[in-house]
Design a protein around this motif. Structure first.
Motif, PDB file in Angstrom:
ATOM      1  N   ALA A   1       0.827  -1.206   0.000  1.00  0.00           N
ATOM      2  CA  ALA A   1       0.000   0.000   0.000  1.00  0.00           C
ATOM      3  C   ALA A   1       0.866   1.264   0.000  1.00  0.00           C
ATOM      4  O   ALA A   1       0.609   2.216  -0.751  1.00  0.00           O
ATOM      5  CB  ALA A   1      -0.938  -0.013   1.205  1.00  0.00           C
ATOM      6  N   GLY A   2       1.891   1.274   0.830  1.00  0.00           N
ATOM      7  CA  GLY A   2       2.758   2.455   0.914  1.00  0.00           C
ATOM      8  C   GLY A   2       3.506   2.714  -0.380  1.00  0.00           C
ATOM      9  O   GLY A   2       3.653   3.870  -0.810  1.00  0.00           O
ATOM     10  N   GLU A   3       3.974   1.642  -1.047  1.00  0.00           N
ATOM     11  CA  GLU A   3       4.653   1.800  -2.333  1.00  0.00           C
ATOM     12  C   GLU A   3       3.723   2.392  -3.369  1.00  0.00           C
ATOM     13  O   GLU A   3       4.106   3.266  -4.157  1.00  0.00           O
ATOM     14  CB  GLU A   3       5.152   0.437  -2.824  1.00  0.00           C
ATOM     15  N   CYS A   4       2.489   1.919  -3.394  1.00  0.00           N
ATOM     16  CA  CYS A   4       1.482   2.414  -4.340  1.00  0.00           C
ATOM     17  C   CYS A   4       1.283   3.921  -4.159  1.00  0.00           C
ATOM     18  O   CYS A   4       1.286   4.685  -5.130  1.00  0.00           O
ATOM     19  CB  CYS A   4       0.169   1.656  -4.120  1.00  0.00           C
ATOM     20  N   PHE A   5       1.134   4.353  -2.922  1.00  0.00           N
ATOM     21  CA  PHE A   5       0.951   5.783  -2.639  1.00  0.00           C
ATOM     22  C   PHE A   5       2.171   6.590  -3.083  1.00  0.00           C
ATOM     23  O   PHE A   5       2.035   7.654  -3.686  1.00  0.00           O
ATOM     24  CB  PHE A   5       0.707   5.991  -1.140  1.00  0.00           C
ATOM     25  N   ASP A   6       3.372   6.095  -2.765  1.00  0.00           N
ATOM     26  CA  ASP A   6       4.587   6.836  -3.109  1.00  0.00           C
ATOM     27  C   ASP A   6       4.745   6.981  -4.621  1.00  0.00           C
ATOM     28  O   ASP A   6       5.173   8.035  -5.111  1.00  0.00           O
ATOM     29  CB  ASP A   6       5.821   6.144  -2.517  1.00  0.00           C
ATOM     30  N   LYS A   7       4.381   5.931  -5.373  1.00  0.00           N
ATOM     31  CA  LYS A   7       4.533   5.982  -6.830  1.00  0.00           C
ATOM     32  C   LYS A   7       3.527   6.930  -7.471  1.00  0.00           C
ATOM     33  O   LYS A   7       3.864   7.671  -8.397  1.00  0.00           O
ATOM     34  CB  LYS A   7       4.416   4.569  -7.407  1.00  0.00           C
ATOM     35  N   VAL A   8       2.294   6.928  -6.980  1.00  0.00           N
ATOM     36  CA  VAL A   8       1.297   7.868  -7.501  1.00  0.00           C
ATOM     37  C   VAL A   8       1.668   9.295  -7.093  1.00  0.00           C
ATOM     38  O   VAL A   8       1.528  10.245  -7.868  1.00  0.00           O
ATOM     39  CB  VAL A   8      -0.124   7.508  -7.007  1.00  0.00           C
ATOM     40  N   ALA A   9       2.173   9.450  -5.873  1.00  0.00           N
ATOM     41  CA  ALA A   9       2.584  10.779  -5.401  1.00  0.00           C
ATOM     42  C   ALA A   9       3.647  11.379  -6.316  1.00  0.00           C
ATOM     43  O   ALA A   9       3.641  12.586  -6.612  1.00  0.00           O
ATOM     44  CB  ALA A   9       3.113  10.686  -3.970  1.00  0.00           C
ATOM     45  N   ARG A  10       4.561  10.523  -6.791  1.00  0.00           N
ATOM     46  CA  ARG A  10       5.616  11.009  -7.680  1.00  0.00           C
ATOM     47  C   ARG A  10       5.016  11.529  -8.991  1.00  0.00           C
ATOM     48  O   ARG A  10       5.450  12.556  -9.522  1.00  0.00           O
ATOM     49  CB  ARG A  10       6.604   9.869  -7.951  1.00  0.00           C
ATOM     50  N   LEU A  11       3.992  10.831  -9.499  1.00  0.00           N
ATOM     51  CA  LEU A  11       3.317  11.272 -10.728  1.00  0.00           C
ATOM     52  C   LEU A  11       2.631  12.621 -10.543  1.00  0.00           C
ATOM     53  O   LEU A  11       2.519  13.417 -11.465  1.00  0.00           O
ATOM     54  CB  LEU A  11       2.262  10.238 -11.153  1.00  0.00           C
ATOM     55  N   LEU A  12       2.168  12.867  -9.325  1.00  0.00           N
ATOM     56  CA  LEU A  12       1.463  14.115  -9.034  1.00  0.00           C
ATOM     57  C   LEU A  12       2.424  15.240  -8.643  1.00  0.00           C
ATOM     58  O   LEU A  12       1.989  16.363  -8.371  1.00  0.00           O
ATOM     59  CB  LEU A  12       0.451  13.896  -7.902  1.00  0.00           C
ATOM     60  N   GLY A  13       3.731  14.923  -8.605  1.00  0.00           N
ATOM     61  CA  GLY A  13       4.718  15.944  -8.297  1.00  0.00           C
ATOM     62  C   GLY A  13       4.942  16.210  -6.829  1.00  0.00           C
ATOM     63  O   GLY A  13       5.532  17.227  -6.448  1.00  0.00           O
ATOM     64  N   PHE A  14       4.468  15.292  -5.954  1.00  0.00           N
ATOM     65  CA  PHE A  14       4.675  15.470  -4.518  1.00  0.00           C
ATOM     66  C   PHE A  14       6.085  15.018  -4.140  1.00  0.00           C
ATOM     67  O   PHE A  14       6.602  14.057  -4.709  1.00  0.00           O
ATOM     68  CB  PHE A  14       3.673  14.634  -3.708  1.00  0.00           C
ATOM     69  N   PRO A  15       6.701  15.665  -3.158  1.00  0.00           N
ATOM     70  CA  PRO A  15       8.013  15.204  -2.694  1.00  0.00           C
ATOM     71  C   PRO A  15       7.897  13.907  -1.905  1.00  0.00           C
ATOM     72  O   PRO A  15       6.816  13.540  -1.437  1.00  0.00           O
ATOM     73  CB  PRO A  15       8.492  16.356  -1.797  1.00  0.00           C
TER      74      PRO A  15
END
Length: 347
Positions: free
Chosen positions: A165-179
């Protein structure tokens, strides 16, 4: 026997932590994070993390003892995370803990830090009733475990088949430009979005895959579906509704985690669900579990935020359980195991 006093040492990833627990009481709890040093790279760099552990180990342990107004002679045993985690990081913590144990002539326990995430809830909620189920959700692990005895016997009910779950969030966050780390940013934006705005799949819940893997987790397809949706919006020249994307993703993941965990409780006749791991700080997951659990007669135990992420308290609390159960301490030369299985409690 008086209540055992155990020092717990944690160094599996980017937190160097030490804590002292007496019985079910947290006496001191010190955490030094190297998170900011990794943010510029978009993820944890093992070499940087290992160096940070080496620099922080002595100050963190010293402060844990000072805060407790103790010396090593006051400690009954030392517990240290021996896995799973980054090998170089584990090596720093374990070698330091072994040196302390040897110097002070104290028994040492090399423990599974994921099981520590279960044990730490005892500090807040007290001892476990029989047949507890535990949902562990972190950056690298999504596991459903049946806890017959937290010191002696844990069975794996379900596990991550690909992205946690945490990996999924981190990968989508990167697409959205979040640090990095992206999870807290998605959590924050999700609170202002519409969870029904985008149709996000729920992995391993439908059809044959759902029947064959009722308690396993897969979030790779979820990440891909959200990524493709974002790409289509960008190709069409549309603005990305960030809050809605985050809310839809968070709701999908939280729903899968909650329903699989509650279904597992019913299957195993468990009236209590323990939740732990860094991702259990996610507000959508906490809300979903506390909504769904009581409706099925399940007591959901989610620790306070400071006990969700990696810390020394969880290591020390599992150590207390091992001492109380009379489990034999680890051999002085016990190895680390970066891929330690979930059914191994101590080595």
């Amino acid at each position: 026997m008086s209540e055992p006093v155990v020092m717990g040492i944690e160094s599996t990833c980017d937190e160097t932590a030490a804590a002292i627990v007496r019985g079910r009481t947290l006496v001191s709890n010190v955490v030094a994070s190297s998170m900011d040093e990794h943010a510029r790279y978009g993820g944890v760099i093992p070499e940087i993390a290992s160096r940070a552990h080496a620099e922080a180990f002595v100050p963190v342990v010293s402060k844990a003892l000072a805060d407790a107004d103790m010396t090593l002679s006051d400690i009954d045993a030392i517990a240290v995370s021996a896995g799973p985690g980054l090998a170089g990081c584990l090596a720093v913590g374990v070698s330091g803990a072994k040196a302390l144990a040897w110097a002070a002539n104290k028994p040492i326990y090399g423990i599974n830090h994921v099981i520590g995430h279960i044990a730490v809830t005892q500090l807040q909620f007290g001892d476990f009733p029989p047949d507890v189920l535990a949902l562990i959700v972190s950056g690298g692990h999504t596991s459903l475990l049946h806890v017959a005895d937290v010191a002696r016997h844990v069975d794996v009910v379900g596990t991550t088949l690909d992205d946690a779950a945490g990996e999924c969030f981190d990968k989508v966050a990167r697409l959205l430009g979040f640090p990095y780390p992206g999870g807290p940013h998605i959590d924050k934006h999700a609170q202002n979005g519409d969870p029904q705005a985008i149709k996000v799949p729920q992995g391993l819940t439908q059809g044959r895959a759902g029947r064959e893997h009722p308690y396993d987790f897969s979030f790779s397809g979820v990440k891909t579906a959200v990524a493709r949706w974002i790409e289509r919006q960008q190709d069409a020249g549309c603005e990305i509704p960030v809050d809605d994307v985050c809310a839809s993703l968070a709701d999908s993941v939280a729903t899968v985690l909650a329903h699989k965990a509650i279904h597992g409780c019913e299957q195993y006749g468990s009236g209590t669900l323990i939740v732990g791991g860094g991702f259990s700080a996610n507000s959508q997951l906490r809300a979903k579990l506390l909504e769904v659990g009581p409706g099925h007669g399940i007591d959901v135990r989610i620790p306070q935020l400071k006990l969700c992420t990696d810390n020394g308290a969880m290591v020390a609390m599992l150590g207390v359980n091992l001492v109380e159960a009379g489990v034999t301490p680890s051999a002085p030369d016990f190895p680390i195991d970066s891929a330690m299985p979930m059914d191994v409690i101590s080595v």
